[in-house]
Design a protein around this motif. Sequence first.
Motif, short mmCIF file in Angstrom:
data_model
loop_
_atom_site.label_atom_id
_atom_site.label_comp_id
_atom_site.label_asym_id
_atom_site.label_seq_id
_atom_site.Cartn_x
_atom_site.Cartn_y
_atom_site.Cartn_z
N SER A 106 6.76 -18.08 -4.50
CA SER A 106 5.37 -18.45 -4.29
C SER A 106 4.64 -18.37 -5.61
O SER A 106 5.13 -17.80 -6.57
CB SER A 106 4.71 -17.55 -3.25
OG SER A 106 4.65 -16.22 -3.71
N GLY A 107 3.45 -18.94 -5.61
CA GLY A 107 2.75 -19.17 -6.87
C GLY A 107 2.58 -17.96 -7.76
O GLY A 107 2.75 -18.06 -8.96
N LYS A 112 3.26 -9.53 -8.31
CA LYS A 112 3.05 -8.56 -7.23
C LYS A 112 4.09 -7.46 -7.27
O LYS A 112 5.29 -7.73 -7.15
CB LYS A 112 3.12 -9.27 -5.87
CG LYS A 112 2.25 -10.50 -5.75
CD LYS A 112 0.78 -10.21 -5.96
CE LYS A 112 -0.05 -11.46 -5.72
NZ LYS A 112 -1.48 -11.24 -6.03
N PRO A 113 3.68 -6.21 -7.41
CA PRO A 113 4.66 -5.11 -7.46
C PRO A 113 5.58 -5.07 -6.25
O PRO A 113 6.76 -4.72 -6.38
CB PRO A 113 3.78 -3.86 -7.54
CG PRO A 113 2.53 -4.33 -8.19
CD PRO A 113 2.31 -5.71 -7.68
N TYR A 114 5.08 -5.43 -5.06
CA TYR A 114 5.91 -5.35 -3.86
C TYR A 114 7.01 -6.40 -3.82
O TYR A 114 7.89 -6.36 -2.96
CB TYR A 114 5.05 -5.43 -2.59
CG TYR A 114 4.21 -6.68 -2.46
CD1 TYR A 114 2.83 -6.64 -2.67
CD2 TYR A 114 4.77 -7.90 -2.09
CE1 TYR A 114 2.05 -7.78 -2.54
CE2 TYR A 114 4.00 -9.04 -1.96
CZ TYR A 114 2.64 -8.97 -2.18
OH TYR A 114 1.88 -10.10 -2.06
N GLU A 115 7.00 -7.35 -4.75
CA GLU A 115 8.06 -8.35 -4.82
C GLU A 115 9.30 -7.83 -5.54
O GLU A 115 10.33 -8.49 -5.57
CB GLU A 115 7.55 -9.60 -5.55
CG GLU A 115 6.47 -10.36 -4.79
CD GLU A 115 7.01 -11.19 -3.64
OE1 GLU A 115 8.24 -11.38 -3.58
OE2 GLU A 115 6.20 -11.63 -2.79
#
Length: 129
Positions: A106-107, A112-115
């Motif tokens: 995704s863009g 994002k840390p949770y990724e």
Amino acid sequence: QVQLVESGGGLVQAGGSLRLSCAASGRTFSTYAMGWFRQAPGKEREFVAAITWSGGSTYYADSVKGRFTISRDNAKNTVYLQMNSVKPEDTAVYYCAARTQGVFYSGSAYSKPYEYNYWGQGTQVTVSS
């Protein structure tokens, strides 16, 4: 399980350079996307840079674009963050992170840390004025 060990932090004067390294254990490093984040005292962890498994795509926070460069050496299981023209506001603990998926779907997923699935313990970077 992947272990990440950062190194290369320290004290540097404003305008100087520093290169951070993150060594990863395991045989699957070359399939992982990697990222660098940082956290200053009293602030939330923020995205710095990310790189896909092949190194074909890189991403940067606006605050470091043009000054920092992320790269990787899959033969050495290592990802780097070259920091040039550092500023006092770059002072933080820098964390290396690994994402078991090698790309971002995704863009803004790269920021994002949770990724990310695995994290190192961090290395302190202090920039003096």
